[in-house]
Design an enzyme around this catalytic site. Structure first.
Site, mmCIF file in Angstrom:
data_model
loop_
_atom_site.group_PDB
_atom_site.id
_atom_site.type_symbol
_atom_site.label_atom_id
_atom_site.label_comp_id
_atom_site.label_asym_id
_atom_site.label_seq_id
_atom_site.Cartn_x
_atom_site.Cartn_y
_atom_site.Cartn_z
ATOM 1 N N ALA A 1 0.843 -1.184 0.000
ATOM 2 C CA ALA A 1 0.000 0.000 0.000
ATOM 3 C C ALA A 1 0.883 1.241 0.000
ATOM 4 O O ALA A 1 2.049 1.190 0.399
ATOM 5 C CB ALA A 1 -0.914 0.011 1.229
ATOM 6 N N ASP A 2 0.304 2.334 -0.462
ATOM 7 C CA ASP A 2 1.004 3.611 -0.402
ATOM 8 C C ASP A 2 -0.022 4.696 -0.108
ATOM 9 O O ASP A 2 -1.102 4.709 -0.696
ATOM 10 C CB ASP A 2 1.726 3.921 -1.711
ATOM 11 C CG ASP A 2 2.700 5.079 -1.526
ATOM 12 O OD1 ASP A 2 3.767 4.857 -0.927
ATOM 13 O OD2 ASP A 2 2.370 6.210 -1.934
ATOM 14 N N THR A 3 0.316 5.572 0.816
ATOM 15 C CA THR A 3 -0.591 6.642 1.241
ATOM 16 C C THR A 3 0.077 7.987 1.052
ATOM 17 O O THR A 3 1.235 8.166 1.429
ATOM 18 C CB THR A 3 -0.972 6.468 2.728
ATOM 19 O OG1 THR A 3 -1.581 5.186 2.903
ATOM 20 C CG2 THR A 3 -1.951 7.549 3.183
ATOM 21 N N ALA B 1 -3.404 3.775 -2.114
ATOM 22 C CA ALA B 1 -3.485 2.761 -3.159
ATOM 23 C C ALA B 1 -3.069 1.428 -2.567
ATOM 24 O O ALA B 1 -2.156 1.356 -1.744
ATOM 25 C CB ALA B 1 -2.566 3.120 -4.320
#
Length: 196
Positions: free
Chosen positions: A71-73, A108
């Site tokens: 995930a990436d924030t 994402a």
């Protein structure tokens, strides 16, 4: 955990680990080591999805037969990508920039399975109260702003800065649980209630 298979979490985030535990997923942590620099003129949604995909793909190269979740924030202010603060002074500047206004949190998710990567994007609108310099200084001094996108963690003391949230609370934390369950389900990891 019933029939759950174990997955690999391509993240060193303790918050993501807590959220996965909360929904009963067994996992091993293998953080991805990739370049997280945004490309010139890269749109925020494209950036977070590219980061999640690259994290999942990098770890999947080591574990090609496993299900890998990444995930990436990022916090988005006026279309600009705000990642983690460089230092505590930078964190203060970021929080002052969020004070009294709205921003978006984009998370994402990428799940690698069967040789391919499936992606989901979660977008949450967050409105902050107007913060005093004392509130910002005190929060940053607590250390809670360190290593967090936008220099705050909604699950900590900064939760009282949030006037309104439209979207996913867990997405703001870094792992939107609904989308996580959907993607893991597609990869054959069925989530079950924990009370067996």
């Amino acid at each position: 955990m019933g029939t759950n298979k174990s997955i690999i979490l391509a993240s060193g985030s303790p918050r993501r680990a807590e959220l996965l535990q909360q929904i009963g997923v067994e996992f091993e942590i293998v953080p991805a080591n990739i370049d997280e620099t945004p490309a010139p003129n890269e749109q925020a949604a494209d950036y977070v999805q590219r980061m999640a995909r690259e994290k999942a793909s990098a770890v999947a190269k080591e574990f090609p037969s496993q299900v890998v979740l990444a995930a990436d924030t990022s916090v988005i202010v006026d279309g600009e990508i705000w990642g983690k603060p460089l230092d505590r002074q930078h964190a203060k500047v970021m929080l002052a920039g969020l004070s009294g206004r709205s921003h978006q949190v984009l998370t994402a998710l990428a799940v690698f399975y069967d040789g391919d990567v499936a992606l989901e994007l979660n977008v949450t609108d967050v409105s902050f109260a107007t913060l005093t310099a004392e509130q910002i200084d005190s929060y940053v001094a607590s250390g809670d702003a360190d290593d967090k996108a936008g220099a705050y963690g909604i699950q900590g003391a900064a939760g009282c800065f949030v006037k309104h949230l439209n979207g996913s609370y867990s997405g703001v934390m870094g792992l939107p649980l609904y989308e996580t369950a959907v993607l893991l389900g597609k990869a054959g990891i069925m989530l079950e209630p924990a009370n067996e």
